[in-house]
Write an enzyme that holds these catalytic residues in place. Structure first.
Site, short mmCIF file in Angstrom:
data_model
loop_
_atom_site.label_atom_id
_atom_site.label_comp_id
_atom_site.label_asym_id
_atom_site.label_seq_id
_atom_site.Cartn_x
_atom_site.Cartn_y
_atom_site.Cartn_z
N HIS A 129 0.82 -1.20 0.00
CA HIS A 129 0.00 0.00 0.00
C HIS A 129 0.87 1.26 0.00
O HIS A 129 1.92 1.31 0.64
CB HIS A 129 -0.89 0.04 1.25
CG HIS A 129 -2.14 -0.78 1.13
ND1 HIS A 129 -3.03 -0.65 0.09
CD2 HIS A 129 -2.65 -1.76 1.93
CE1 HIS A 129 -4.03 -1.50 0.25
NE2 HIS A 129 -3.82 -2.19 1.36
N CYS A 185 0.31 2.63 -4.76
CA CYS A 185 -0.41 3.85 -5.12
C CYS A 185 0.37 5.08 -4.67
O CYS A 185 1.17 5.03 -3.73
CB CYS A 185 -1.78 3.85 -4.45
SG CYS A 185 -2.85 2.52 -4.99
#
Length: 320
Positions: A129, A185
């Protein structure tokens, strides 16, 4: 076929289309690891590979272990890295020393660059993440710090781009090259490097901090390939294999380098864009109207090249 964006934890909304990652092979990927506290007799090619699945929380990711395996195989088979020069941090490792905690990631990164010397080729890879948070130091042109999330980020906090820059960019001495490949991301400028390549205008853009803070190396070269721009999401997909999830950028990168060794950075970036667009056109990345509505254009991930120094991207070859 499945799709899951990484970051913003939007995947929690789609829990029902995801399963826990099942590893067919549980053996340690740290076959002959060097001690993280040792700096002697290390090979000139070294790598730290982090894959975070967040298995014990509600933010699980499915393709990160596959990503690490693909990257490890690429380094060994295509770039002649030795197994003992690669440290792997995943939740599958039985030794807690190799769990991708904040402390262990930072310690591994310190090991990577410690006593670096002319001729060293270093690689930092992260699959997991990524988030962003407001920048209060006037270091960011867009007003946000980018971050990566270790497995214990809810307790220990995220690792921000400023810290990554301080640990693995600033110590790089002349003749040392570092490549960072970050499949997360909001990872476009995750190393806070001073130049970002604009693919469409074919020019390097100035990314130096408005505050004037030093982000440069100590004479070495740092290059980063990120899965997307700072304001975008990166994706996992089963489109490539049909039954296992993989980070889009990682899988495409390994696929292209294996098929076309010796590419320039410019050619590599062009082929990555083309391959991702090809998959998108086949509805493999955005395969539901729900995803299109919820994430809008953020699923149009555009891998990003950044560097501590400008170079001719169609003349310099991609060599790790």
């Amino acid at each position: 076929m499945q799709i899951c964006p990484r970051g913003n934890f939007g995947c929690n909304i789609m829990k029902k289309i995801r399963n826990d990652e099942i590893s067919p092979n549980k053996r340690s990927l740290n076959t002959k690891p060097f001690s993280l506290s040792s700096s002697s007799s290390r090979p000139s090619r070294r790598a730290v590979l982090c894959g975070v699945s967040y298995n014990k929380g509600k933010f699980r990711l499915k393709g990160t272990i596959n990503d690490v395996r693909n990257m490890r195989d690429l380094l060994i088979n295509s770039f002649k890295f030795q197994e003992e020069g690669i440290i792997v941090l995943t939740e599958e490792e039985k030794d807690e020393m190799y769990s991708p905690t904040k402390k262990n990631i930072q310690k591994a990164l310190e090991w990577l660059v410690n006593d670096c010397r002319k001729g060293d080729s270093l690689v930092f890879y992260f699959s997991g993440h990524g988030l962003r948070q407001p920048d209060f130091n006037n270091d960011e042109t867009d007003g946000f710090d980018e971050t990566i999330c270790p497995v214990d980020f809810l307790k220990e906090g995220m690792i921000i781009d400023n810290d990554i820059n301080s640990i693995i960019v600033k110590p790089l001495k002349e003749g040392v090259t570092l490549h960072a490949i970050v499949d997360a991301c909001h990872s476009g400028t995750i190393l806070d490097l001073e130049y970002v390549y604009n693919k469409y205008q074919m020019t390097w853009e100035d990314n130096r901090p408005p505050s004037g803070a030093r982000k440069a190396t100590d004479g070495g070269l740092a290059i980063c390939l990120s899965a997307c721009q700072d304001n975008q999401l990166a994706s996992d997909t089963s489109a490539f294999t049909g039954n296992t999830m993989n980070g889009v950028m990682t899988y495409v990168l390994a696929e292209i380098v294996n098929k076309h060794p010796g590419l320039s950075y410019g050619d590599l970036l062009d082929l990555i864009y083309e391959r991702i667009e090809e998959v998108k056109k086949n509805d493999c990345l955005v395969n539901t109207n729900f995803l299109r509505r919820f994430f809008k254009d953020k699923l149009s991930q555009k891998p990003t090249l950044s560097s501590s120094g400008r170079f001719e991207v169609y003349k310099k070859h991609f060599i790790l």
